[in-house]
Design a protein around this motif. Structure first.
Motif, PDB file in Angstrom:
ATOM      1  N   MET A   1       0.842  -1.179   0.000  1.00 13.37           N
ATOM      2  CA  MET A   1       0.000   0.000   0.000  1.00 13.37           C
ATOM      3  C   MET A   1       0.891   1.247   0.000  1.00 13.37           C
ATOM      4  O   MET A   1       1.768   1.390   0.833  1.00 13.37           O
ATOM      5  N   ALA A   2       0.677   2.118  -0.941  1.00 10.25           N
ATOM      6  CA  ALA A   2       1.471   3.339  -1.053  1.00 10.25           C
ATOM      7  C   ALA A   2       1.161   4.297   0.091  1.00 10.25           C
ATOM      8  O   ALA A   2       0.165   4.138   0.800  1.00 10.25           O
ATOM      9  N   ASP A  19       5.764   2.609   2.405  1.00  9.42           N
ATOM     10  CA  ASP A  19       4.391   2.143   2.206  1.00  9.42           C
ATOM     11  C   ASP A  19       3.574   2.244   3.491  1.00  9.42           C
ATOM     12  O   ASP A  19       4.085   1.998   4.587  1.00  9.42           O
ATOM     13  N   GLN A  37       8.077   2.752   6.815  1.00  5.80           N
ATOM     14  CA  GLN A  37       6.733   2.269   6.541  1.00  5.80           C
ATOM     15  C   GLN A  37       5.817   2.466   7.749  1.00  5.80           C
ATOM     16  O   GLN A  37       6.265   2.399   8.894  1.00  5.80           O
TER      17      GLN A  37
END
Length: 193
Positions: A1-2, A19, A37
């Motif tokens: 997931m960005a 992400d 992240q």
């Protein structure tokens, strides 16, 4: 997931954001920043060029993370807390070549409105109380309060005060996760499972 970046945020070209990270309203991330992240940057957060933020850190509203600050994994920065990077700033004297490194180790909590004077290392899972001023290194698991801050106890990784003296010997078992902490002199360590 960005990463999710709010439309009012500014992320300069070259910034690295992992992400699942979230950059909220009016935040500014400079081009040299490296962000891991699952990081949350709250409203009006500033992140400088020479900054490293580890995975799963939470930077609450109105925090400026200036150059030469490194946050390891899972650091919590409370609302409006302050980092510095020059020890003796003057508007009329350029001191960018005098920045001092600040390191906040894994799992540490920096309470709302506290100040971390540059050059300090905050030990893993240390807990800095709201409004405290840190002007020296902080041991792992230490509970720090006041101006200037002083150690008043120990904190578990779970985030609760440990019932042990500041120095001496002893052992504590966390009632939440069963972790065992051992005090030896002025050092508290968590036993490996």
């Amino acid at each position: 997931m960005a990463a999710t970046i709010h439309s009012s945020a500014i992320v300069d070209e070259g910034a690295q954001i992992g992400d699942g990270s979230r950059v909220w309203h009016f935040a500014h991330v400079c081009g040299g920043a490296r962000i891991g992240q699952g990081v949350s940057l709250g409203q009006n957060v500033f992140v400088g060029n020479k900054v490293v933020i580890g995975d799963r850190c939470k930077i609450q509203n109105n925090v400026s993370v200036y150059d030469n600050v490194t946050l390891e994994e899972g650091v919590f920065c409370g609302p409006s807390m302050v980092f510095t990077n020059v020890y003796n700033p003057r508007s009329l004297i350029e001191r960018k070549n005098e920045y001092r490194d600040t390191l906040v180790k894994r799992g540490a909590t920096l309470g709302a409105n506290c100040t971390i004077v540059c050059g300090a290392t905050i030990g893993e899972f240390a807990f800095v109380g709201a409004g405290a001023v840190i002007n020296r290194d902080v041991p792992a698991y230490a509970l720090m309060v006041g101006v200037p801050a002083r150690q008043i106890g120990w904190m578990s990784e779970y985030g609760e005060q440990i019932d042990l003296p500041l120095e001496g010997s002893g052992q504590y078992t966390c009632p939440h996760d069963g972790s065992i902490y051992t005090l030896n002199g002025k050092t508290l360590r968590k036993a490996q499972k």
